[in-house]
Write a protein that holds these residues in place. Structure first.
Motif, PDB file in Angstrom:
ATOM      1  N   ASN A 156      25.927  20.164 -46.844  1.00  0.00           N
ATOM      2  CA  ASN A 156      26.833  19.016 -46.891  1.00  0.00           C
ATOM      3  C   ASN A 156      27.817  19.086 -48.056  1.00  0.00           C
ATOM      4  OD1 ASN A 156      26.442  17.524 -44.607  1.00  0.00           O
ATOM      5  ND2 ASN A 156      24.779  16.304 -45.432  1.00  0.00           N
ATOM      6  N   ASN A 157      28.581  20.179 -48.115  1.00  0.00           N
ATOM      7  CA  ASN A 157      29.769  20.233 -48.964  1.00  0.00           C
ATOM      8  C   ASN A 157      30.891  19.564 -48.173  1.00  0.00           C
ATOM      9  OD1 ASN A 157      28.480  21.531 -51.009  1.00  0.00           O
ATOM     10  ND2 ASN A 157      29.296  23.559 -50.578  1.00  0.00           N
ATOM     11  N   ILE A 158      30.986  18.236 -48.274  1.00  0.00           N
ATOM     12  CA  ILE A 158      31.868  17.465 -47.398  1.00  0.00           C
ATOM     13  C   ILE A 158      33.185  17.091 -48.072  1.00  0.00           C
ATOM     14  CG2 ILE A 158      32.083  15.344 -46.051  1.00  0.00           C
ATOM     15  CD1 ILE A 158      29.070  15.417 -45.622  1.00  0.00           C
ATOM     16  N   ALA A 159      33.130  16.557 -49.289  1.00  0.00           N
ATOM     17  CA  ALA A 159      34.364  16.188 -49.988  1.00  0.00           C
ATOM     18  C   ALA A 159      35.218  17.436 -50.216  1.00  0.00           C
ATOM     19  CB  ALA A 159      34.039  15.521 -51.320  1.00  0.00           C
ATOM     20  N   SER A 160      36.504  17.335 -49.923  1.00  0.00           N
ATOM     21  CA  SER A 160      37.396  18.481 -50.100  1.00  0.00           C
ATOM     22  C   SER A 160      37.688  18.721 -51.575  1.00  0.00           C
ATOM     23  CB  SER A 160      38.713  18.242 -49.353  1.00  0.00           C
ATOM     24  OG  SER A 160      38.485  18.104 -47.973  1.00  0.00           O
ATOM     25  N   VAL A 161      38.222  19.890 -51.871  1.00  0.00           N
ATOM     26  CA  VAL A 161      38.653  20.215 -53.225  1.00  0.00           C
ATOM     27  C   VAL A 161      39.828  19.314 -53.605  1.00  0.00           C
ATOM     28  CG1 VAL A 161      39.670  22.001 -54.681  1.00  0.00           C
ATOM     29  CG2 VAL A 161      37.917  22.608 -53.007  1.00  0.00           C
TER      30      VAL A 161
ATOM     31  N   VAL B 296      42.914  18.973 -56.355  1.00  0.00           N
ATOM     32  CA  VAL B 296      43.651  19.912 -57.199  1.00  0.00           C
ATOM     33  C   VAL B 296      44.658  19.187 -58.076  1.00  0.00           C
ATOM     34  CG1 VAL B 296      45.343  21.789 -57.149  1.00  0.00           C
ATOM     35  CG2 VAL B 296      43.399  21.836 -55.595  1.00  0.00           C
ATOM     36  N   HIS B 297      44.738  19.602 -59.338  1.00  0.00           N
ATOM     37  CA  HIS B 297      45.806  19.163 -60.234  1.00  0.00           C
ATOM     38  C   HIS B 297      46.180  20.343 -61.118  1.00  0.00           C
ATOM     39  CE1 HIS B 297      48.309  16.506 -62.625  1.00  0.00           C
ATOM     40  NE2 HIS B 297      47.758  17.011 -63.718  1.00  0.00           N
ATOM     41  N   ASP B 298      47.425  20.810 -60.993  1.00  0.00           N
ATOM     42  CA  ASP B 298      47.873  22.006 -61.700  1.00  0.00           C
ATOM     43  C   ASP B 298      46.914  23.163 -61.407  1.00  0.00           C
ATOM     44  OD1 ASP B 298      50.081  20.696 -62.680  1.00  0.00           O
ATOM     45  OD2 ASP B 298      49.171  20.203 -64.597  1.00  0.00           O
ATOM     46  N   ASN B 299      46.338  23.774 -62.441  1.00  0.00           N
ATOM     47  CA  ASN B 299      45.433  24.906 -62.221  1.00  0.00           C
ATOM     48  C   ASN B 299      43.967  24.496 -62.325  1.00  0.00           C
ATOM     49  OD1 ASN B 299      45.433  24.423 -64.982  1.00  0.00           O
ATOM     50  ND2 ASN B 299      45.164  26.586 -65.521  1.00  0.00           N
ATOM     51  N   CYS B 300      43.700  23.207 -62.147  1.00  0.00           N
ATOM     52  CA  CYS B 300      42.325  22.712 -62.200  1.00  0.00           C
ATOM     53  C   CYS B 300      41.902  22.138 -60.851  1.00  0.00           C
ATOM     54  CB  CYS B 300      42.180  21.633 -63.274  1.00  0.00           C
ATOM     55  SG  CYS B 300      42.356  22.256 -64.961  1.00  0.00           S
ATOM     56  N   VAL B 301      40.612  22.226 -60.562  1.00  0.00           N
ATOM     57  CA  VAL B 301      40.067  21.664 -59.335  1.00  0.00           C
ATOM     58  C   VAL B 301      38.845  20.820 -59.659  1.00  0.00           C
ATOM     59  CG1 VAL B 301      40.868  23.632 -57.971  1.00  0.00           C
ATOM     60  CG2 VAL B 301      38.522  23.604 -58.828  1.00  0.00           C
ATOM     61  N   LEU B 302      38.562  19.883 -58.774  1.00  0.00           N
ATOM     62  CA  LEU B 302      37.343  19.091 -58.844  1.00  0.00           C
ATOM     63  C   LEU B 302      36.468  19.429 -57.649  1.00  0.00           C
ATOM     64  CD1 LEU B 302      38.708  15.550 -59.808  1.00  0.00           C
ATOM     65  CD2 LEU B 302      37.686  17.256 -61.328  1.00  0.00           C
ATOM     66  N   LEU B 303      35.190  19.661 -57.910  1.00  0.00           N
ATOM     67  CA  LEU B 303      34.184  19.858 -56.866  1.00  0.00           C
ATOM     68  C   LEU B 303      33.156  18.753 -56.984  1.00  0.00           C
ATOM     69  CD1 LEU B 303      33.269  23.669 -56.898  1.00  0.00           C
ATOM     70  CD2 LEU B 303      34.703  22.462 -55.257  1.00  0.00           C
ATOM     71  N   THR B 304      32.705  18.238 -55.845  1.00  0.00           N
ATOM     72  CA  THR B 304      31.669  17.216 -55.877  1.00  0.00           C
ATOM     73  C   THR B 304      30.898  17.199 -54.571  1.00  0.00           C
ATOM     74  OG1 THR B 304      31.212  14.859 -56.265  1.00  0.00           O
ATOM     75  CG2 THR B 304      33.224  15.395 -55.043  1.00  0.00           C
ATOM     76  N   SER B 305      29.637  16.825 -54.641  1.00  0.00           N
ATOM     77  CA  SER B 305      28.806  16.579 -53.464  1.00  0.00           C
ATOM     78  C   SER B 305      27.578  15.805 -53.919  1.00  0.00           C
ATOM     79  CB  SER B 305      28.396  17.884 -52.766  1.00  0.00           C
ATOM     80  OG  SER B 305      27.555  18.659 -53.592  1.00  0.00           O
ATOM     81  N   ALA B 306      26.861  15.262 -52.957  1.00  0.00           N
ATOM     82  CA  ALA B 306      25.677  14.451 -53.261  1.00  0.00           C
ATOM     83  C   ALA B 306      24.415  15.309 -53.122  1.00  0.00           C
ATOM     84  CB  ALA B 306      25.635  13.234 -52.347  1.00  0.00           C
ATOM     85  N   TYR B 307      23.327  14.687 -52.668  1.00  0.00           N
ATOM     86  CA  TYR B 307      22.048  15.362 -52.454  1.00  0.00           C
ATOM     87  C   TYR B 307      21.570  16.082 -53.716  1.00  0.00           C
ATOM     88  CZ  TYR B 307      23.042  14.219 -47.610  1.00  0.00           C
ATOM     89  OH  TYR B 307      23.334  13.548 -46.460  1.00  0.00           O
ATOM     90  N   ASN B 308      21.216  17.361 -53.607  1.00  0.00           N
ATOM     91  CA  ASN B 308      20.652  18.081 -54.752  1.00  0.00           C
ATOM     92  C   ASN B 308      21.661  18.277 -55.884  1.00  0.00           C
ATOM     93  OD1 ASN B 308      21.950  19.857 -52.813  1.00  0.00           O
ATOM     94  ND2 ASN B 308      21.355  21.545 -54.149  1.00  0.00           N
ATOM     95  N   GLN B 309      22.940  18.304 -55.573  1.00  0.00           N
ATOM     96  CA  GLN B 309      23.965  18.466 -56.609  1.00  0.00           C
ATOM     97  C   GLN B 309      24.204  17.149 -57.344  1.00  0.00           C
ATOM     98  OE1 GLN B 309      25.245  21.177 -57.681  1.00  0.00           O
ATOM     99  NE2 GLN B 309      24.938  22.675 -56.060  1.00  0.00           N
TER     100      GLN B 309
END
Length: 475
Positions: free
Chosen positions: A319-324, A326-339
């Motif tokens: 369940n990697n559901i939320a998309s990446v 992006v801002h400039d050369n940075c990204v945000l990753l997020t998910s629930a469950y075990n992460q």
């Protein structure tokens, strides 16, 4: 008079805004205003106005193909970032929204697009996938195309009671008027919207690339929801997350459907909303949150699909559901469950560097990055500091489903839960607590999985059962 220009290198980007021959510089990274020595702007309302202008200019610069500011032609809008150049309409303590039509279309979590007075969406009904075009003024159906398709993908496993029909949002090419759709069973179709949706080309990803079922993650149950991500137009390519042995991302000629290239990575597909464009050290790249985590691949000539960076991020139930985000050369990753966390990464041609992690997560909603803050809706509405990851505030009740839009007057539109719509102050105006300005409850009749769309002073709210409500802002 409005002008904009970029100066400096890739680490420092500025917007120079000229208003009535008065210049104000705005540093894009910190969004602190450095006032031109010739003009001292002390009026907060003027600063807010300047920031709105800069927001509009940034949208225009990052949107890719030219799109009217009134259109919502892609997943997450014109700039594919949930930021619009339109005002929320909030005035004198009121949010003047009025329902002007309500229609029923086939079911599914696919989000609507709005282009040139037409709304495009897709859904499933009686063993058929339907591509539907509505008139945005009246909700009247203009045309419909359909083809045989199962309710769930051929390899689908688990959670059938939580979703049904297509989850992928269509992609619109403003240059050609072509509309691209992807069914949960891998049917990739190209339709000519200028000829009542006539079919241009089609192929099935499972049949063409022999795509296997997503792998089981650890001790969690096996989950496979079929294809969920929106295709992405970039130049003459249609980039699709295929998740095949031939490539995790595969690009097709947008006019013919012929394969153009495949990514070096062959990771399985995630369950995300779609890939996003970004620029790394002056090079065009594409980022995706696939089954294994982050993938950033090059798009420049001769290097198409070559891996720039990866970052491991495997989530229970795939369940990697939320998309990446992006801002400039940075990204945000997020998910629930075990992460159950969100992380900020800096991307260079040498790879990905972790900048911070925060024990707060979005299960479904893709975060929105705006003026040094991050927002998302999952269970509550969250606001984080983009530079540090510090939680600024959280509040409200959003449930599992949710999407957000930042407006030009610095408000946040939230479509969440079982069909609730709300308007919330951004952190710039409410820095210490969640502040809800207005809300409309149970506009929809089921989960608000589809992303809300905002175009030309109208909100289009769709639920998973296919109920679409159009709300107009009164002037």
């Amino acid at each position: 008079m409005l002008n904009s220009r970029r100066v400096g290198n890739s680490d420092r980007k500025y917007q120079n805004v000229v208003i009535n021959n008065k210049a104000v510089d705005c540093e894009q990274h910190s969004m602190n205003f450095n006032i031109n020595p010739l003009v001292a702007v002390k009026d907060k309302s003027m600063i807010q106005f300047i920031r709105c202008v800069v927001s509009f200019l940034l949208i225009c610069q990052t949107a890719g193909p030219p799109v009217s500011g009134e259109d919502w032609a892609h997943w997450r809008g014109t700039g594919r970032n949930d930021i619009v150049a339109e005002s929320s309409g909030w005035k004198n303590g009121k949010w003047p929204l009025h329902e002007i039509w309500r229609v029923q279309v086939p079911e599914g979590a696919s989000s609507p697009l709005v282009v040139n007075g037409q709304l495009f969406t897709m859904g499933w009904q009686q063993d058929q996938e339907h591509i539907v075009c509505l008139d945005t003024m009246s909700g009247k159906e203009l045309w419909r195309q359909s083809y045989p398709c199962p309710k769930y993908g051929r390899l689908a496993t688990g959670d059938e009671g939580l979703y049904s029909g297509p989850s992928s949002t269509p992609e619109f090419d403003t240059e050609t008027g072509l509309l691209y759709t992807l069914s949960t069973d891998g049917d990739l179709n190209c339709w000519n919207t200028r000829s009542a949706g006539q079919s241009v080309w089609s192929l099935n990803l499972y049949d063409t690339f022999d795509v296997p079922q997503r792998p089981k993650v650890g001790r969690s149950g096996l989950r496979d929801y079929g294809y969920t991500s929106s295709p992405l137009i970039h130049g003459d390519w249609l980039i699709v997350e295929v998740g095949a042995k031939q490539g995790s991302l595969i690009a097709f000629d947008k006019n013919t459907g012929k394969q153009a290239w495949a990514s070096q990575s062959n990771a399985s597909a995630g369950h995300n909303g779609g890939p996003v464009l970004m620029t790394i050290e002056g090079l065009s790249c594409v980022a995706i949150h696939n089954h294994d985590g982050l993938l950033v691949a090059r798009l420049d000539k001769g290097k198409e699909g070559q891996t720039v960076a990866t970052y491991p991020w495997i989530t229970s139930f795939a369940n990697n559901i939320a998309s990446v985000a992006v801002h400039d050369n940075c990204v945000l990753l997020t998910s629930a469950y075990n992460q159950h966390k969100i992380a900020k990464l800096r991307i260079t041609l040498k790879g990905a560097e972790l900048l911070w992690e925060q024990k707060a997560a979005s299960k479904v909603c893709t975060p929105v990055i705006h003026y040094g803050h991050v927002y998302w809706a999952w269970q509550n509405l969250f606001c984080l500091d983009f530079e540090t990851g510090r939680i600024v505030w959280r509040g409200g009740k959003c449930g599992e489903a949710g999407s957000c839009i930042v407006t030009a007057d610095e408000k946040l539109i939230v479509w969440a839960g079982d069909g609730d719509l709300s308007l919330v102050e951004l952190a710039d105006r409410s820095s210490e607590k969640y502040t809800e300005l207005a809300s409309l409850k149970r506009i929809g009749k089921s989960d608000a999985w589809p992303h809300v769309a905002f175009s030309n002073g109208r909100l289009y709210c769709k639920d998973r059962n296919g109920h679409i409500v159009c709300l107009k802002l009164s002037k």
